[in-house]
Design a protein around this motif. Structure first.
Motif, mmCIF file in Angstrom:
data_model
loop_
_atom_site.group_PDB
_atom_site.id
_atom_site.type_symbol
_atom_site.label_atom_id
_atom_site.label_comp_id
_atom_site.label_asym_id
_atom_site.label_seq_id
_atom_site.Cartn_x
_atom_site.Cartn_y
_atom_site.Cartn_z
ATOM 1 N N ILE A 156 7.597 2.442 12.925
ATOM 2 C CA ILE A 156 8.824 2.374 12.132
ATOM 3 C C ILE A 156 9.776 3.502 12.509
ATOM 4 C CG2 ILE A 156 9.711 2.617 9.765
ATOM 5 C CD1 ILE A 156 8.567 -0.108 10.199
ATOM 6 N N GLY A 157 9.224 4.575 13.069
ATOM 7 C CA GLY A 157 10.076 5.665 13.529
ATOM 8 C C GLY A 157 9.799 6.989 12.856
ATOM 9 N N TYR A 158 8.742 7.050 12.062
ATOM 10 C CA TYR A 158 8.370 8.319 11.457
ATOM 11 C C TYR A 158 7.364 9.025 12.340
ATOM 12 C CZ TYR A 158 10.733 7.101 7.168
ATOM 13 O OH TYR A 158 11.694 6.793 6.247
ATOM 14 N N ILE A 159 7.380 10.346 12.280
ATOM 15 C CA ILE A 159 6.430 11.129 13.045
ATOM 16 C C ILE A 159 5.408 11.672 12.054
ATOM 17 C CG2 ILE A 159 6.140 13.092 14.585
ATOM 18 C CD1 ILE A 159 9.436 12.565 14.814
ATOM 19 N N PRO A 160 4.184 11.111 12.114
ATOM 20 C CA PRO A 160 3.199 11.427 11.079
ATOM 21 C C PRO A 160 2.755 12.884 11.044
ATOM 22 C CG PRO A 160 2.542 9.501 12.347
ATOM 23 C CD PRO A 160 3.686 10.126 13.065
ATOM 24 N N PRO A 190 0.843 -1.203 0.000
ATOM 25 C CA PRO A 190 0.000 0.000 0.000
ATOM 26 C C PRO A 190 0.880 1.256 0.000
ATOM 27 C CG PRO A 190 -0.702 -1.538 1.716
ATOM 28 C CD PRO A 190 0.594 -2.045 1.184
ATOM 29 N N ASP A 191 0.378 2.306 -0.610
ATOM 30 C CA ASP A 191 1.091 3.580 -0.562
ATOM 31 C C ASP A 191 0.640 4.416 0.625
ATOM 32 O OD1 ASP A 191 2.586 2.968 -2.773
ATOM 33 O OD2 ASP A 191 1.487 4.227 -4.168
ATOM 34 N N LEU A 192 -0.362 3.920 1.352
ATOM 35 C CA LEU A 192 -0.811 4.590 2.570
ATOM 36 C C LEU A 192 -0.673 3.618 3.735
ATOM 37 C CD1 LEU A 192 -2.394 6.171 0.272
ATOM 38 C CD2 LEU A 192 -4.023 6.739 2.061
ATOM 39 N N ALA A 193 -0.497 4.171 4.912
ATOM 40 C CA ALA A 193 -0.416 3.323 6.092
ATOM 41 C C ALA A 193 -0.978 4.079 7.286
ATOM 42 C CB ALA A 193 1.027 2.902 6.364
ATOM 43 N N ARG A 194 -1.400 3.317 8.276
ATOM 44 C CA ARG A 194 -1.887 3.911 9.522
ATOM 45 C C ARG A 194 -0.746 4.653 10.222
ATOM 46 N NH1 ARG A 194 -6.545 1.938 10.710
ATOM 47 N NH2 ARG A 194 -7.113 -0.063 9.828
ATOM 48 N N ASN A 195 -1.117 5.740 10.878
ATOM 49 C CA ASN A 195 -0.113 6.523 11.597
ATOM 50 C C ASN A 195 0.594 5.699 12.669
ATOM 51 O OD1 ASN A 195 -0.619 8.794 10.063
ATOM 52 N ND2 ASN A 195 -2.254 9.479 11.416
ATOM 53 N N GLU A 196 -0.125 4.784 13.247
ATOM 54 C CA GLU A 196 0.438 3.897 14.267
ATOM 55 C C GLU A 196 1.623 3.088 13.705
ATOM 56 O OE1 GLU A 196 -1.363 0.039 16.561
ATOM 57 O OE2 GLU A 196 -2.750 1.495 15.665
ATOM 58 N N ILE A 197 1.461 2.631 12.452
ATOM 59 C CA ILE A 197 2.527 1.880 11.810
ATOM 60 C C ILE A 197 3.698 2.818 11.499
ATOM 61 C CG2 ILE A 197 3.154 0.527 9.775
ATOM 62 C CD1 ILE A 197 1.256 -1.005 11.523
ATOM 63 N N LEU A 198 3.370 3.994 10.971
ATOM 64 C CA LEU A 198 4.413 4.973 10.674
ATOM 65 C C LEU A 198 5.270 5.238 11.893
ATOM 66 C CD1 LEU A 198 4.252 7.254 8.012
ATOM 67 C CD2 LEU A 198 2.455 5.589 8.257
ATOM 68 N N ASP A 256 -8.817 13.955 7.902
ATOM 69 C CA ASP A 256 -9.957 13.220 8.456
ATOM 70 C C ASP A 256 -9.757 11.718 8.478
ATOM 71 O OD1 ASP A 256 -11.349 15.649 8.737
ATOM 72 O OD2 ASP A 256 -11.915 15.562 6.621
ATOM 73 N N SER A 257 -8.522 11.289 8.672
ATOM 74 C CA SER A 257 -8.258 9.856 8.769
ATOM 75 C C SER A 257 -6.992 9.679 9.589
ATOM 76 C CB SER A 257 -8.051 9.257 7.384
ATOM 77 O OG SER A 257 -6.738 9.513 6.943
ATOM 78 N N ASP A 258 -6.689 8.451 9.926
ATOM 79 C CA ASP A 258 -5.430 8.216 10.614
ATOM 80 C C ASP A 258 -4.429 7.582 9.649
ATOM 81 O OD1 ASP A 258 -6.587 5.745 10.403
ATOM 82 O OD2 ASP A 258 -5.820 5.033 12.330
ATOM 83 N N LEU A 259 -4.543 7.975 8.385
ATOM 84 C CA LEU A 259 -3.656 7.442 7.358
ATOM 85 C C LEU A 259 -2.682 8.499 6.866
ATOM 86 C CD1 LEU A 259 -6.293 5.544 5.189
ATOM 87 C CD2 LEU A 259 -4.545 4.508 6.661
ATOM 88 N N SER A 260 -1.525 8.028 6.430
ATOM 89 C CA SER A 260 -0.557 8.910 5.801
ATOM 90 C C SER A 260 -0.023 8.236 4.553
ATOM 91 C CB SER A 260 0.610 9.185 6.757
ATOM 92 O OG SER A 260 0.164 9.884 7.891
ATOM 93 N N LEU A 261 0.488 9.063 3.638
ATOM 94 C CA LEU A 261 1.195 8.521 2.484
ATOM 95 C C LEU A 261 2.554 8.024 2.975
ATOM 96 C CD1 LEU A 261 0.351 11.342 -0.071
ATOM 97 C CD2 LEU A 261 -0.300 8.938 -0.302
ATOM 98 N N VAL A 262 2.964 6.884 2.500
ATOM 99 C CA VAL A 262 4.219 6.333 3.009
ATOM 100 C C VAL A 262 5.418 7.041 2.390
ATOM 101 C CG1 VAL A 262 3.229 4.076 3.490
ATOM 102 C CG2 VAL A 262 4.333 4.473 1.283
ATOM 103 N N ALA A 263 6.475 7.151 3.169
ATOM 104 C CA ALA A 263 7.707 7.762 2.692
ATOM 105 C C ALA A 263 8.626 6.704 2.094
ATOM 106 C CB ALA A 263 8.407 8.485 3.832
ATOM 107 N N THR A 264 8.305 5.447 2.340
ATOM 108 C CA THR A 264 9.099 4.324 1.857
ATOM 109 C C THR A 264 8.327 3.045 2.161
ATOM 110 O OG1 THR A 264 10.971 2.924 2.450
ATOM 111 C CG2 THR A 264 10.357 4.590 4.034
#
Length: 436
Positions: A203-207, A192-200, A219-227
């Motif tokens: 991994i060590g990213y700050i959403p 997926p090109d999106l992931a839950r902020n919890e997963i981000l 309006d979601s807890d999703l972000s576009l992935v950086a990798t």
RNA sequence: GGAGAGGUGGCUGAGUGGUCUAAAGCGCGGGUUUGCUAAACCCGUGACCUCGCAAGGGGUCCGCAGGUUCGAAUCCUGUCCUCUCCGCCA
């Protein structure tokens, strides 16, 4: 994250490591709060124990005594709830510091700032040109491969269109990388090109926040992935594996989205620092004993890929001050980019890190040994196989010819179906379909 | 998007307010028996935190977050996810 108990028992070491890594995390405050938290937790446990005992006795008690016992129960529960609230407050601050404490550093990693160490060079010598080499922006424009203006019109600075042969080149690079990795028994994935902020954040990213590198979806807890590191690592979140299953090697293709906040003015020309690109990423889950070797393996694969492409590079052992939070050790490949700077410069094209158990602890990824009680955290590693945009820069600039054409790396030619990109003639351009 | 069903240990799955301190099976480990293997039988088997030299004790966890209650897997609210059907769609 580091183990809480470990931080408590090794505070001086953890502090020293924070200094080396230029991390502002307040270890002393962590130790003070954690000590408090433990005491409070012990009190809460005791209150719960009393309340539980009482509740059990009420079930067996006769009606006459019940009301008095119930009142006592209410009291105990109220007290416990107060303790719980206090604990939650403590835990929030504690957690924020905890997450900010970086991983430990490999003893051989160069210490300090600007202390990156060159480990070795690739097989391909630096190219020599009997003409002034162009940079990829010029080449991309002249050969009608990269449309930065179009990207800016549609999505803003930092976006681009790849066109014509560059499209085939992107696909060929993906396939080339995949072919190499499949021979090394990676399980391929398109993630997926999106992931839950919890997963981000696992991994060590700050959403979110002012410095974030991450685009978040409103309006979601999703972000576009950086990798794809994010999605591949998240894949096994909260899993307990058997030791025999390890190591697990995955490679994932994804788009990567980065805001590049605070990166203005820093090598922003062309494709070098863009908001979106495609990447083939390697990822591994290993036992603690396997991770050092796996890091070497990933690094060797990155070298193999760029040796295969015939691109000159150097391998860098990243110094402690430049390691990201989760990395224990990191090797970068810097490819020669003849169009960069005045005389050409090396520019980062891939990077591989051993994150030991830092990400696994946040994500809850553990393994179990047979005949043994309890579990251990796995180690996670990631490495770039090919980041398309930067690989394109290296190919275009290293393989350019005096007549303005660009030869194609021999390994890609069978995948591409052509051996060079040549300037389009006016006739060809006119014949090309125009979008309105 | 609409309607319905459901999320319980490594897995399957029982459990509708107090011996749930979570049944049973599978798997796994140990043992008995045994030319070998298998089968059969017996015993044992969740994670995390914490106290203890140890034996052992305590706490938390039934998707997640709240609520009701002296007491919740069980009742209530929200939320996420999965499945079935319908609608829409590449």
């Amino acid at each position: 994250m580091l183990d809480r108990k470990f931080i408590l028992e090794n505070a001086p070491l953890v502090k020293e490591n924070c200094l080396r890594r230029k991390s502002p995390a307040d270890v002393d405050r962590f130790v003070a709060l954690e000590t408090q938290r433990r005491a409070l937790q012990a009190r809460l446990d005791d209150l719960n124990r009393q309340a539980n005992e009482l509740s059990r006795s009420i079930g067996k008690a006769d009606a006459a005594q019940r009301e008095a016992l119930k009142a006592k129960g209410r009291e105990l529960r109220a007290e416990a709830q107060a303790a719980e609230h206090e604990l939650a407050g403590l835990a929030a601050e504690l957690d924020a510091i905890h997450r900010a404490i970086p991983n430990l550093s490999h003893p051989d990693a160069p210490v300090g700032e600007n202390a990156n160490r060159e480990l070795r060079r690739g097989k391909t010598p630096l190219p020599t040109f009997n003409f002034p080499p162009r940079d990829h922006v010029q080449l991309g424009e002249q050969l009608d491969l990269i449309d930065l203006e179009g990207g800016a019109r549609v999505a803003g600075h930092g976006f681009y269109f790849l066109k014509n042969e560059a499209v085939l080149l992107e696909l060929a690079l993906q396939r080339y990388a995949l072919d190499v990795l499949l021979r090394e028994v990676f399980t391929p994935a398109i993630t997926p090109d999106l992931a839950r902020n919890e997963i981000l954040s696992g991994i060590g990213y700050i959403p979110r926040g002012p410095e974030t590198q991450i685009y978040s979806i409103a309006d979601s807890d999703l972000s576009l992935v950086a990798t794809a590191e994010i999605t591949l690592g998240g894949l096994l979140a909260d899993h307990i594996l058997e030791r025999e299953e390890l190591p697990i090697k995955l490679c994932g293709i994804s788009h990567c989205y980065r805001t590049e906040a605070g990166a203005h003015g820093r090598a922003t020309r062309g494709l070098y620092r863009v908001h979106q690109f495609t990447k083939v990423e390697m990822f591994a889950f290993t036992t603690p004993e396997q991770s050092e070797e796996m890091l070497e393996h990933f690094c060797e694969l990155e070298c193999r890929l760029f040796d295969g492409l015939g691109i000159p590079y150097r391998v860098i052992d990243t110094c402690t001050a430049e390691l990201g939070g989760p990395a224990y050790r990191k090797f970068d490949l810097e490819a020669w980019m003849p169009g960069r700077g005045e005389q050409g410069e090396f520019g980062e094209v891939t990077s591989t890190s051993n994150c030991t158990d830092y990400q696994a602890r946040r994500l809850g990824i553990r393994f179990r040994n047979k005949h043994e009680k309890g579990t251990h955290f796995v180690h996670t590693l990631n490495g770039t196989a090919i980041a398309i945009s930067r690989a394109l820069i290296a190919i275009l600039e290293n393989y350019q010819q005096a007549d303005g054409s660009v030869r194609m790396p021999p390994v890609l030619q069978p995948l591409l179906g052509f051996d060079a990109i040549t300037p389009k003639t006016q006739a060809k351009r006119d014949a090309a379909p125009h979008s309105s």
